[in-house]
Write a protein that holds these residues in place. Structure first.
Motif, PDB file in Angstrom:
ATOM      1  N   THR A 140      64.844  38.216 -12.643  1.00 21.19           N
ATOM      2  CA  THR A 140      64.636  37.227 -13.695  1.00 21.19           C
ATOM      3  C   THR A 140      63.213  36.716 -13.597  1.00 21.19           C
ATOM      4  O   THR A 140      62.771  36.315 -12.511  1.00 21.19           O
ATOM      5  N   ASN A 141      62.492  36.752 -14.697  1.00 22.07           N
ATOM      6  CA  ASN A 141      61.136  36.210 -14.749  1.00 22.07           C
ATOM      7  C   ASN A 141      61.173  34.903 -15.518  1.00 22.07           C
ATOM      8  O   ASN A 141      61.751  34.838 -16.606  1.00 22.07           O
ATOM      9  N   VAL A 142      60.549  33.878 -14.952  1.00 17.54           N
ATOM     10  CA  VAL A 142      60.505  32.565 -15.589  1.00 17.54           C
ATOM     11  C   VAL A 142      59.047  32.198 -15.799  1.00 17.54           C
ATOM     12  O   VAL A 142      58.234  32.305 -14.873  1.00 17.54           O
ATOM     13  N   THR A 143      58.724  31.777 -17.012  1.00 16.53           N
ATOM     14  CA  THR A 143      57.370  31.307 -17.317  1.00 16.53           C
ATOM     15  C   THR A 143      57.486  29.995 -18.063  1.00 16.53           C
ATOM     16  O   THR A 143      58.244  29.892 -19.029  1.00 16.53           O
ATOM     17  N   VAL A 144      56.732  29.003 -17.595  1.00 13.85           N
ATOM     18  CA  VAL A 144      56.720  27.698 -18.235  1.00 13.85           C
ATOM     19  C   VAL A 144      55.363  27.516 -18.896  1.00 13.85           C
ATOM     20  O   VAL A 144      54.326  27.652 -18.240  1.00 13.85           O
ATOM     21  N   PHE A 145      55.397  27.225 -20.193  1.00 12.49           N
ATOM     22  CA  PHE A 145      54.175  26.940 -20.937  1.00 12.49           C
ATOM     23  C   PHE A 145      54.078  25.440 -21.168  1.00 12.49           C
ATOM     24  O   PHE A 145      55.066  24.785 -21.490  1.00 12.49           O
ATOM     25  N   ASP A 166      52.215  24.389 -30.967  1.00 13.08           N
ATOM     26  CA  ASP A 166      51.118  24.345 -30.011  1.00 13.08           C
ATOM     27  C   ASP A 166      51.253  23.176 -29.044  1.00 13.08           C
ATOM     28  O   ASP A 166      50.554  23.103 -28.054  1.00 13.08           O
ATOM     29  N   GLU A 167      52.132  22.240 -29.366  1.00 12.42           N
ATOM     30  CA  GLU A 167      52.350  21.096 -28.491  1.00 12.42           C
ATOM     31  C   GLU A 167      53.749  21.176 -27.907  1.00 12.42           C
ATOM     32  O   GLU A 167      54.687  21.604 -28.558  1.00 12.42           O
ATOM     33  N   GLY A 168      53.889  20.769 -26.672  1.00 12.61           N
ATOM     34  CA  GLY A 168      55.198  20.743 -26.040  1.00 12.61           C
ATOM     35  C   GLY A 168      55.249  21.621 -24.808  1.00 12.61           C
ATOM     36  O   GLY A 168      54.264  22.250 -24.417  1.00 12.61           O
ATOM     37  N   ARG A 179      59.521  17.157 -19.303  1.00 11.12           N
ATOM     38  CA  ARG A 179      60.562  17.442 -20.289  1.00 11.12           C
ATOM     39  C   ARG A 179      60.286  18.779 -20.959  1.00 11.12           C
ATOM     40  O   ARG A 179      59.213  18.994 -21.511  1.00 11.12           O
ATOM     41  N   ILE A 180      61.273  19.645 -20.907  1.00 10.21           N
ATOM     42  CA  ILE A 180      61.164  20.947 -21.565  1.00 10.21           C
ATOM     43  C   ILE A 180      61.699  20.796 -22.980  1.00 10.21           C
ATOM     44  O   ILE A 180      62.820  20.331 -23.196  1.00 10.21           O
ATOM     45  N   ASN A 181      60.870  21.163 -23.972  1.00  8.48           N
ATOM     46  CA  ASN A 181      61.240  21.026 -25.373  1.00  8.48           C
ATOM     47  C   ASN A 181      62.111  22.171 -25.879  1.00  8.48           C
ATOM     48  O   ASN A 181      62.941  21.982 -26.758  1.00  8.48           O
ATOM     49  N   LYS A 182      61.870  23.364 -25.324  1.00 16.59           N
ATOM     50  CA  LYS A 182      62.595  24.523 -25.832  1.00 16.59           C
ATOM     51  C   LYS A 182      62.756  25.554 -24.734  1.00 16.59           C
ATOM     52  O   LYS A 182      61.853  25.760 -23.933  1.00 16.59           O
ATOM     53  N   VAL A 183      63.924  26.181 -24.714  1.00 13.58           N
ATOM     54  CA  VAL A 183      64.206  27.282 -23.798  1.00 13.58           C
ATOM     55  C   VAL A 183      64.291  28.553 -24.635  1.00 13.58           C
ATOM     56  O   VAL A 183      64.998  28.587 -25.642  1.00 13.58           O
ATOM     57  N   VAL A 184      63.563  29.581 -24.223  1.00 14.62           N
ATOM     58  CA  VAL A 184      63.595  30.866 -24.908  1.00 14.62           C
ATOM     59  C   VAL A 184      64.155  31.884 -23.920  1.00 14.62           C
ATOM     60  O   VAL A 184      63.624  32.047 -22.823  1.00 14.62           O
ATOM     61  N   LEU A 185      65.231  32.543 -24.306  1.00 11.87           N
ATOM     62  CA  LEU A 185      65.874  33.538 -23.449  1.00 11.87           C
ATOM     63  C   LEU A 185      65.505  34.938 -23.915  1.00 11.87           C
ATOM     64  O   LEU A 185      65.418  35.196 -25.110  1.00 11.87           O
ATOM     65  N   ALA A 186      65.322  35.823 -22.952  1.00 13.65           N
ATOM     66  CA  ALA A 186      64.990  37.219 -23.260  1.00 13.65           C
ATOM     67  C   ALA A 186      65.693  38.120 -22.254  1.00 13.65           C
ATOM     68  O   ALA A 186      66.178  37.666 -21.220  1.00 13.65           O
TER      69      ALA A 186
END
Length: 158
Positions: free
Chosen positions: A54-59, A40-42, A131-138
């Motif tokens: 390509t769709n990009v979404t930043v949470f 829930d954090e990050g 800072r991006i903590n994690k990249v998720v590819l789909a």
């Protein structure tokens, strides 16, 4: 989040045809977010590379901070390989892309400008020091050998 009316209409028509009453229509990115097992954090970036775009979404935390589309697709990757080696058919270029990915020097040379562009666009839209903590590819194109490692390295994330 807004969804194009024609997409909603298609699902409504399908529901009527199947004689079912949907309780909820969910935007794909939220399903992807839940399935990625992020904390829930990050800060997380989801890159969905499809056949058409390509769709990009930043949470940020559990909220969408940014979302945008890039006109770069898996089909563009295949066409770039064809430009590098014109003797290939589209199907042969697709096979080379899928079988070898970034481990093949020709494929890597053809595709790196696309991946660099994606990373650059994501970075330009984020505030300094973000800072991006994690990249998720789909998407199907993310099955390219070497692509997850590339994005992890370039984005400085897991």
């Amino acid at each position: 989040m807004a969804v194009p009316k024609d997409i909603v209409n298609k699902y409504q028509s399908l529901s009527k045809f199947l004689k079912v009453e949907p309780e909820v229509l969910e935007v794909e990115i939220f399903s992807l977010y839940r399935s990625a097992f992020v904390a829930d954090e990050g800060h997380y970036v989801f890159i969905d590379i499809g056949g058409q775009n390509t769709n990009v979404t930043v949470f940020s935390e559990t909220f969408i901070k940014d979302t945008f589309n890039i006109n770069i697709s898996g089909d563009d990757f295949t066409r770039s390989i064809l430009r590098q080696k014109r003797s290939l058919s589209f199907n042969d270029a697709e096979k080379l892309k899928v079988d070898k990915g970034l481990t093949d020097p020709l494929v890597k040379e053809a595709l790196m400008p696309h991946f660099e562009d994606i990373v650059d666009r994501i970075r330009r839209r984020q505030p300094e020091g973000f800072r991006i903590n994690k990249v998720v590819l789909a998407g199907g194109a993310v099955l390219l050998r070497g692509l997850p490692q590339y994005f992890k390295e370039k984005m400085g994330a897991e």
